[in-house]
Design an enzyme around this catalytic site. Structure first.
Site, mmCIF file in Angstrom:
data_model
loop_
_atom_site.group_PDB
_atom_site.id
_atom_site.type_symbol
_atom_site.label_atom_id
_atom_site.label_comp_id
_atom_site.label_asym_id
_atom_site.label_seq_id
_atom_site.Cartn_x
_atom_site.Cartn_y
_atom_site.Cartn_z
ATOM 1 N N TYR A 24 0.860 -1.190 0.000
ATOM 2 C CA TYR A 24 0.000 0.000 0.000
ATOM 3 C C TYR A 24 0.892 1.234 0.000
ATOM 4 C CZ TYR A 24 -4.308 2.618 0.962
ATOM 5 O OH TYR A 24 -5.392 3.457 0.887
ATOM 6 N N SER A 50 2.042 -4.237 9.931
ATOM 7 C CA SER A 50 2.299 -3.156 8.968
ATOM 8 C C SER A 50 1.727 -1.829 9.463
ATOM 9 C CB SER A 50 1.662 -3.490 7.618
ATOM 10 O OG SER A 50 1.660 -2.338 6.790
ATOM 11 N N GLU A 83 12.675 -4.682 -5.793
ATOM 12 C CA GLU A 83 13.799 -5.518 -5.341
ATOM 13 C C GLU A 83 13.375 -6.582 -4.342
ATOM 14 O OE1 GLU A 83 13.399 -2.319 -4.895
ATOM 15 O OE2 GLU A 83 13.853 -1.682 -2.845
ATOM 16 N N HIS A 106 5.465 -2.918 -13.159
ATOM 17 C CA HIS A 106 6.776 -2.695 -13.758
ATOM 18 C C HIS A 106 7.291 -4.063 -14.185
ATOM 19 C CE1 HIS A 106 10.566 -1.047 -14.739
ATOM 20 N NE2 HIS A 106 11.125 -0.973 -13.547
ATOM 21 N N GLY A 132 1.790 7.170 -8.387
ATOM 22 C CA GLY A 132 0.478 6.802 -7.873
ATOM 23 C C GLY A 132 -0.359 8.001 -7.444
ATOM 24 N N GLU A 225 17.761 30.300 -12.339
ATOM 25 C CA GLU A 225 17.980 30.040 -13.765
ATOM 26 C C GLU A 225 17.974 28.546 -14.073
ATOM 27 O OE1 GLU A 225 18.071 31.798 -16.373
ATOM 28 O OE2 GLU A 225 18.096 33.805 -15.506
HETATM 29 N N1 LIG Z 1 6.260 4.792 -7.492
HETATM 30 C C1 LIG Z 1 5.519 4.896 -8.580
HETATM 31 O O1 LIG Z 1 4.810 5.854 -8.768
HETATM 32 C C2 LIG Z 1 5.499 3.827 -9.644
HETATM 33 C C3 LIG Z 1 5.107 4.138 -10.948
HETATM 34 C C4 LIG Z 1 4.949 3.103 -11.867
HETATM 35 C C5 LIG Z 1 5.212 1.799 -11.485
HETATM 36 N N2 LIG Z 1 5.644 1.543 -10.208
HETATM 37 C C6 LIG Z 1 5.870 0.152 -9.810
HETATM 38 O O2 LIG Z 1 4.891 -0.184 -8.836
HETATM 39 C C7 LIG Z 1 5.438 -1.140 -7.908
HETATM 40 C C8 LIG Z 1 5.310 -0.585 -6.509
HETATM 41 O O3 LIG Z 1 6.139 0.565 -6.390
HETATM 42 P P1 LIG Z 1 5.845 1.687 -5.288
HETATM 43 O O4 LIG Z 1 6.785 2.806 -5.567
HETATM 44 O O5 LIG Z 1 4.370 1.927 -5.218
HETATM 45 O O6 LIG Z 1 6.317 0.877 -3.998
HETATM 46 P P2 LIG Z 1 6.432 1.442 -2.514
HETATM 47 O O7 LIG Z 1 5.661 2.714 -2.360
HETATM 48 O O8 LIG Z 1 7.878 1.480 -2.129
HETATM 49 O O9 LIG Z 1 5.720 0.244 -1.730
HETATM 50 C C9 LIG Z 1 5.586 0.306 -0.365
HETATM 51 C C10 LIG Z 1 4.655 -0.804 0.080
HETATM 52 O O10 LIG Z 1 5.321 -2.067 -0.074
HETATM 53 C C11 LIG Z 1 5.219 -2.775 1.141
HETATM 54 N N3 LIG Z 1 6.412 -3.596 1.393
HETATM 55 C C12 LIG Z 1 7.698 -3.168 1.466
HETATM 56 N N4 LIG Z 1 8.510 -4.189 1.753
HETATM 57 C C13 LIG Z 1 7.708 -5.289 1.885
HETATM 58 C C14 LIG Z 1 7.957 -6.648 2.192
HETATM 59 N N5 LIG Z 1 9.201 -7.106 2.413
HETATM 60 N N6 LIG Z 1 6.893 -7.494 2.255
HETATM 61 C C15 LIG Z 1 5.649 -7.042 2.016
HETATM 62 N N7 LIG Z 1 5.338 -5.760 1.727
HETATM 63 C C16 LIG Z 1 6.369 -4.893 1.656
HETATM 64 C C17 LIG Z 1 5.133 -1.707 2.209
HETATM 65 O O11 LIG Z 1 4.538 -2.298 3.334
HETATM 66 P P3 LIG Z 1 4.274 -1.521 4.720
HETATM 67 O O12 LIG Z 1 3.033 -0.720 4.445
HETATM 68 O O13 LIG Z 1 4.064 -2.610 5.693
HETATM 69 O O14 LIG Z 1 5.490 -0.672 4.967
HETATM 70 C C18 LIG Z 1 4.277 -0.646 1.536
HETATM 71 O O15 LIG Z 1 2.907 -0.916 1.717
HETATM 72 C C19 LIG Z 1 6.879 -1.362 -8.353
HETATM 73 O O16 LIG Z 1 6.906 -2.479 -9.200
HETATM 74 C C20 LIG Z 1 7.214 -0.100 -9.124
HETATM 75 O O17 LIG Z 1 8.241 -0.240 -10.076
HETATM 76 C C21 LIG Z 1 5.779 2.521 -9.284
#
Ligand SMILES: NC(=O)c1ccc[n+]([C@@H]2O[C@H](COP(=O)([O-])OP(=O)(O)OC[C@H]3O[C@@H](n4cnc5c(N)ncnc54)[C@H](OP(=O)(O)O)[C@@H]3O)[C@@H](O)[C@H]2O)c1
Length: 324
Positions: A24, A50, A83, A106, A132, A225
């Site tokens: 999330y 979480s 990762e 992704h 997002g 600039e």
């Molecule tokens: N960032 C973007 O806008 C964007 C754009 C396009 C595509 N994507 C893709 O979308 C995917 C998600 O990216 P994101 O940036 O949204 O990720 P993110 O914000 O870093 O995701 C965080 C979430 O992942 C959970 N998490 C982290 N480590 C975990 C683990 N070991 N086990 C279970 N849950 C875990 C966290 O849980 P907790 O809540 O418990 O901390 C949190 O809810 C990726 O594949 C990324 O490449 C992202």
């Protein structure tokens, strides 16, 4: 290239289906809320303890432990950081229903073998081309964010239908879904991150700022600039394209851009860009990402704290604070 919009897409493959969103964060939050508002049955899967649980429940969404969410779902979307996809997939694989669909935003973890999905699963990609936060705000405004879609594995014959219905339900087909592949999406995205918008552009701004300051220009003027004008050009390019942007700036700026642009971004830059693309395709960046995670994000932590201490950042903070 085929661009699919709402009217081209049958929403019924998701009817009566349950979608589990794992993670999330930036994308997980936006996609869960958009799906929910589109009438899809969503459950957000979170790890035990979480910190996101309260926020998800306050948003009116169902939550469950990851393993229970996965076991209850027809479609499972991996929206945790790239990762950790490999470890997370290994953890959930025994809980995935036969013939379930596994989705990604992704292509990286499938493209570079961190996730090797079971043969009975449908595997699809809906990759919104932006953060997002914007995916959610566009949806709420009745608009959408363009996305790439792909199918890597079609075990049931229904993968395409699920992928497109999913892209429609998160609002992306209001803007358009473009057919791609996991490899194309991952390679282009990783290339851009290093060489263009997220890697190249900020370094160009920093180099320009440093050059002006070394030449005796005040940090404030150098910042305004070299960094402050980025939003203006981004908005013009978004609205008019690059040629259209050049038509509306002054003759002075246009001539400066004509003489200076290709002098700075010359053939040697293009050669290094081609090198970056080659390395991405060989999986070298994916290896770096694995190493970074294994080291506890050492390099990223160090770079973040060093970046905060530069003159450019001090100047940004000074200019950002309204004076009394
Ligand atoms: N960032 C973007 O806008 C964007 C754009 C396009 C595509 N994507 C893709 O979308 C995917 C998600 O990216 P994101 O940036 O949204 O990720 P993110 O914000 O870093 O995701 C965080 C979430 O992942 C959970 N998490 C982290 N480590 C975990 C683990 N070991 N086990 C279970 N849950 C875990 C966290 O849980 P907790 O809540 O418990 O901390 C949190 O809810 C990726 O594949 C990324 O490449 C992202």
């Amino acid at each position: 290239m085929e661009m699919l919009r709402d009217d081209d897409i049958d929403p019924s493959p998701l009817e009566g289906k349950r979608v589990a969103i794992l993670g999330y964060g930036n994308q997980g939050r936006a996609q869960s809320l958009n799906l929910n508002d589109s009438g899809v049955d969503v459950v957000v899967g979170l790890r035990g303890g979480s910190g996101s649980t309260i926020e998800v429940e306050a948003a009116g969404l169902q939550t469950a432990l990851i393993e229970d969410a996965v076991a209850s779902a027809d479609v499972v979307m991996l929206l945790a950081p790239d990762e950790i996809h490999g470890a997370l997939y290994r953890e959930i694989e025994p809980r995935l229903r036969q013939g379930a669909a596994l989705g990604f935003s992704h292509g990286l973890s499938v493209r570079f073998g961190m996730v090797q999905p079971r043969a009975d699963l449908d595997v699809f990609l809906i990759a919104p081309k932006g953060p997002g936060t914007a995916l959610r705000s566009l949806y709420r405004d009745g608009k959408g964010m363009i996305a790439l879609w792909a199918v890597e594995q079609d075990a049931t014959g229904g993968a395409r239908g699920i992928a497109l219905a999913y892209g429609r339900a998160i609002g992306c087909a209001r803007a358009g879904l473009i057919g791609s592949s996991f490899a194309e999406e991952a390679d282009a995205d990783l290339f851009n991150e290093q060489a263009v918008v997220w890697g190249g552009v900020p370094e160009l701004l920093i180099a320009g700022f440093d050059t002006l300051v070394a030449g005796g220009i005040s940090p404030e003027v150098a910042f305004l600039e070299c960094v402050g004008e980025l939003k203006l050009i981004a908005e013009l390019i978004e609205a008019r394209g690059i040629a259209g942007m050049r038509e509306v700036i002054s003759n002075t700026a246009e001539l400066g851009a004509l003489l200076g642009g290709t002098r700075i971004v010359d053939a040697s830059v293009r050669e290094r860009m081609a090198e970056v693309l080659r390395e991405v395709r060989e999986g070298r960046f994916a290896d770096e990402l694995r190493k970074e995670e294994a080291s506890g994000y050492d390099r990223l932590d160090q770079a973040r704290s060093a970046a905060r201490k530069t003159l450019l950042e001090e100047t940004f903070r000074r200019l950002d604070q309204p004076s009394d």
